[in-house]
Design a protein around this motif. Structure first.
Motif, PDB file in Angstrom:
ATOM      1  N   ALA A 190       0.833  -1.208   0.000  1.00 57.07           N
ATOM      2  CA  ALA A 190       0.000   0.000   0.000  1.00 57.07           C
ATOM      3  C   ALA A 190       0.866   1.256   0.000  1.00 57.07           C
ATOM      4  CB  ALA A 190      -0.938  -0.012   1.208  1.00 57.07           C
ATOM      5  N   SER A 191       1.866   1.289   0.844  1.00 58.37           N
ATOM      6  CA  SER A 191       2.760   2.462   0.901  1.00 58.37           C
ATOM      7  C   SER A 191       3.498   2.638  -0.422  1.00 58.37           C
ATOM      8  CB  SER A 191       3.773   2.301   2.038  1.00 58.37           C
ATOM      9  OG  SER A 191       3.114   2.256   3.268  1.00 58.37           O
ATOM     10  N   SER A 192       4.002   1.545  -0.967  1.00 62.81           N
ATOM     11  CA  SER A 192       4.729   1.601  -2.240  1.00 62.81           C
ATOM     12  C   SER A 192       3.842   2.145  -3.346  1.00 62.81           C
ATOM     13  CB  SER A 192       5.234   0.211  -2.629  1.00 62.81           C
ATOM     14  OG  SER A 192       6.084  -0.316  -1.642  1.00 62.81           O
ATOM     15  N   LEU A 193       2.607   1.662  -3.401  1.00 59.32           N
ATOM     16  CA  LEU A 193       1.682   2.115  -4.438  1.00 59.32           C
ATOM     17  C   LEU A 193       1.287   3.574  -4.238  1.00 59.32           C
ATOM     18  CD1 LEU A 193      -0.472  -1.091  -4.788  1.00 59.32           C
ATOM     19  CD2 LEU A 193       1.075  -0.126  -6.503  1.00 59.32           C
ATOM     20  N   ALA A 194       1.118   3.992  -3.002  1.00 59.15           N
ATOM     21  CA  ALA A 194       0.805   5.408  -2.747  1.00 59.15           C
ATOM     22  C   ALA A 194       1.961   6.291  -3.222  1.00 59.15           C
ATOM     23  CB  ALA A 194       0.524   5.633  -1.265  1.00 59.15           C
TER      24      ALA A 194
ATOM     25  N   VAL B  61      12.425   8.448  -5.139  1.00 57.63           N
ATOM     26  CA  VAL B  61      12.305   7.899  -3.781  1.00 57.63           C
ATOM     27  C   VAL B  61      13.616   8.080  -3.030  1.00 57.63           C
ATOM     28  CG1 VAL B  61      12.011   5.764  -2.445  1.00 57.63           C
ATOM     29  CG2 VAL B  61      10.482   6.252  -4.361  1.00 57.63           C
ATOM     30  N   LYS B  62      14.716   7.755  -3.694  1.00 58.42           N
ATOM     31  CA  LYS B  62      16.034   7.828  -3.051  1.00 58.42           C
ATOM     32  C   LYS B  62      16.364   9.254  -2.617  1.00 58.42           C
ATOM     33  CE  LYS B  62      19.860   5.811  -1.827  1.00 58.42           C
ATOM     34  NZ  LYS B  62      19.891   5.068  -0.601  1.00 58.42           N
ATOM     35  N   SER B  63      15.792  10.250  -3.276  1.00 62.20           N
ATOM     36  CA  SER B  63      16.044  11.643  -2.895  1.00 62.20           C
ATOM     37  C   SER B  63      15.127  12.096  -1.758  1.00 62.20           C
ATOM     38  CB  SER B  63      15.867  12.561  -4.110  1.00 62.20           C
ATOM     39  OG  SER B  63      14.506  12.617  -4.476  1.00 62.20           O
TER      40      SER B  63
ATOM     41  N   PRO C 233      15.565   6.720   2.032  1.00 63.66           N
ATOM     42  CA  PRO C 233      15.594   5.280   2.303  1.00 63.66           C
ATOM     43  C   PRO C 233      16.862   4.639   1.755  1.00 63.66           C
ATOM     44  CG  PRO C 233      14.223   5.720   0.410  1.00 63.66           C
ATOM     45  CD  PRO C 233      14.690   7.051   0.926  1.00 63.66           C
ATOM     46  N   GLY C 234      17.168   3.474   2.275  1.00 63.24           N
ATOM     47  CA  GLY C 234      18.304   2.704   1.777  1.00 63.24           C
ATOM     48  C   GLY C 234      17.973   2.039   0.448  1.00 63.24           C
ATOM     49  N   ASN C 235      18.997   1.494  -0.201  1.00 65.74           N
ATOM     50  CA  ASN C 235      18.796   0.840  -1.493  1.00 65.74           C
ATOM     51  C   ASN C 235      17.850  -0.352  -1.394  1.00 65.74           C
ATOM     52  OD1 ASN C 235      20.579   2.704  -2.449  1.00 65.74           O
ATOM     53  ND2 ASN C 235      22.271   1.277  -2.727  1.00 65.74           N
ATOM     54  N   LYS C 236      17.964  -1.138  -0.327  1.00 62.43           N
ATOM     55  CA  LYS C 236      17.093  -2.304  -0.170  1.00 62.43           C
ATOM     56  C   LYS C 236      15.630  -1.877  -0.072  1.00 62.43           C
ATOM     57  CE  LYS C 236      20.359  -5.500   1.912  1.00 62.43           C
ATOM     58  NZ  LYS C 236      20.688  -6.321   3.075  1.00 62.43           N
ATOM     59  N   THR C 237      15.373  -0.798   0.646  1.00 58.82           N
ATOM     60  CA  THR C 237      14.008  -0.296   0.771  1.00 58.82           C
ATOM     61  C   THR C 237      13.489   0.170  -0.587  1.00 58.82           C
ATOM     62  OG1 THR C 237      14.425   0.372   3.051  1.00 58.82           O
ATOM     63  CG2 THR C 237      12.548   1.396   1.950  1.00 58.82           C
ATOM     64  N   CYS C 238      14.318   0.899  -1.330  1.00 56.53           N
ATOM     65  CA  CYS C 238      13.918   1.354  -2.667  1.00 56.53           C
ATOM     66  C   CYS C 238      13.590   0.162  -3.564  1.00 56.53           C
ATOM     67  CB  CYS C 238      15.031   2.186  -3.307  1.00 56.53           C
ATOM     68  SG  CYS C 238      15.301   3.774  -2.525  1.00 56.53           S
TER      69      CYS C 238
ATOM     70  N   VAL D  81      11.422  -8.654 -18.067  1.00 56.42           N
ATOM     71  CA  VAL D  81      12.864  -8.841 -17.941  1.00 56.42           C
ATOM     72  C   VAL D  81      13.336  -8.582 -16.515  1.00 56.42           C
ATOM     73  CG1 VAL D  81      15.114  -8.101 -18.821  1.00 56.42           C
ATOM     74  CG2 VAL D  81      13.158  -8.193 -20.351  1.00 56.42           C
ATOM     75  N   LYS D  82      12.665  -7.689 -15.788  1.00 58.55           N
ATOM     76  CA  LYS D  82      12.996  -7.336 -14.402  1.00 58.55           C
ATOM     77  C   LYS D  82      14.429  -6.832 -14.258  1.00 58.55           C
ATOM     78  CE  LYS D  82       9.764 -10.581 -12.395  1.00 58.55           C
ATOM     79  NZ  LYS D  82       9.559 -11.710 -11.534  1.00 58.55           N
ATOM     80  N   GLN D  83      14.740  -5.749 -14.929  1.00 59.08           N
ATOM     81  CA  GLN D  83      16.105  -5.232 -14.919  1.00 59.08           C
ATOM     82  C   GLN D  83      16.341  -4.064 -13.977  1.00 59.08           C
ATOM     83  OE1 GLN D  83      18.940  -6.115 -16.590  1.00 59.08           O
ATOM     84  NE2 GLN D  83      17.961  -7.963 -17.298  1.00 59.08           N
ATOM     85  N   ALA D  84      15.330  -3.278 -13.652  1.00 54.97           N
ATOM     86  CA  ALA D  84      15.554  -2.032 -12.919  1.00 54.97           C
ATOM     87  C   ALA D  84      15.741  -2.288 -11.435  1.00 54.97           C
ATOM     88  CB  ALA D  84      14.400  -1.074 -13.139  1.00 54.97           C
ATOM     89  N   THR D  85      16.834  -1.823 -10.890  1.00 54.57           N
ATOM     90  CA  THR D  85      17.081  -1.804  -9.445  1.00 54.57           C
ATOM     91  C   THR D  85      17.911  -0.562  -9.151  1.00 54.57           C
ATOM     92  OG1 THR D  85      19.074  -3.150  -9.659  1.00 54.57           O
ATOM     93  CG2 THR D  85      17.054  -4.317  -9.097  1.00 54.57           C
ATOM     94  N   TYR D  86      17.996  -0.234  -7.871  1.00 56.18           N
ATOM     95  CA  TYR D  86      18.770   0.944  -7.494  1.00 56.18           C
ATOM     96  C   TYR D  86      20.134   0.502  -6.986  1.00 56.18           C
ATOM     97  CZ  TYR D  86      20.166   5.413  -5.822  1.00 56.18           C
ATOM     98  OH  TYR D  86      20.856   6.578  -5.663  1.00 56.18           O
TER      99      TYR D  86
END
Length: 140
Positions: free
Chosen positions: A49-53, A88-90, A100-105, A133-138
């Motif tokens: 829910a938080s992620s989607l908001a 988000v990272k900013s 937030p940390g990278n894992k949270t992002c 493909v699931k390529q995007a990560t921080y």
């Protein structure tokens, strides 16, 4: 105005919805109900829910709709989600500007991808090119 996560108790369990200006956001709330039916833990549903908001706030700031993301090319989708991660990272996702940390992002991004997968499985939207493909990560 920001999207908000609201919760209520039903059957002795917390249920979550996403609203903006007291209007229910139908698709994310449908997804949260789906997670609830799967008996996902309340913490998992709250994270989704938080992620989607946050993601809906990002879309609003980008003047985009979910349907428009699907129409982007693979490279444009990749850039879109990297821009979301950088946003988000900013700390732009919260009023307190929490970084937030990278894992949270990456957890937020996984929740967004699972939401898009749900929409595709329900035949509401086609599969995103980048989700296949699931390529995007921080990364730093």
């Amino acid at each position: 105005m920001k999207h908000r996560v609201v919760y209520f108790k039903k059957d002795n369990r917390r249920r979550f919805l996403i609203v903006k200006e007291e209007q229910l956001e139908i698709l994310p709330s449908k997804y949260l109900k789906h997670l609830d039916r799967l008996n996902a833990s309340p913490n998992t549903v709250h994270l989704a829910a938080s992620s989607l908001a946050y993601y809906y706030d990002f879309l609003f700031k980008q003047d985009m709709k979910l349907e428009e993301v699907e129409m982007l090319s693979y490279a444009e989708q990749n850039k879109h989600f990297i821009d979301f991660l950088n946003w988000v990272k900013s700390g732009m996702h919260t009023e307190k500007k929490t970084i937030p940390g990278n894992k949270t992002c990456n957890m937020y991004l996984r929740c967004i991808f699972k939401f898009y997968q749900f929409l595709a499985q329900e035949e509401i939207l086609p599969w995103l090119k980048i989700v296949e493909v699931k390529q995007a990560t921080y990364f730093n």
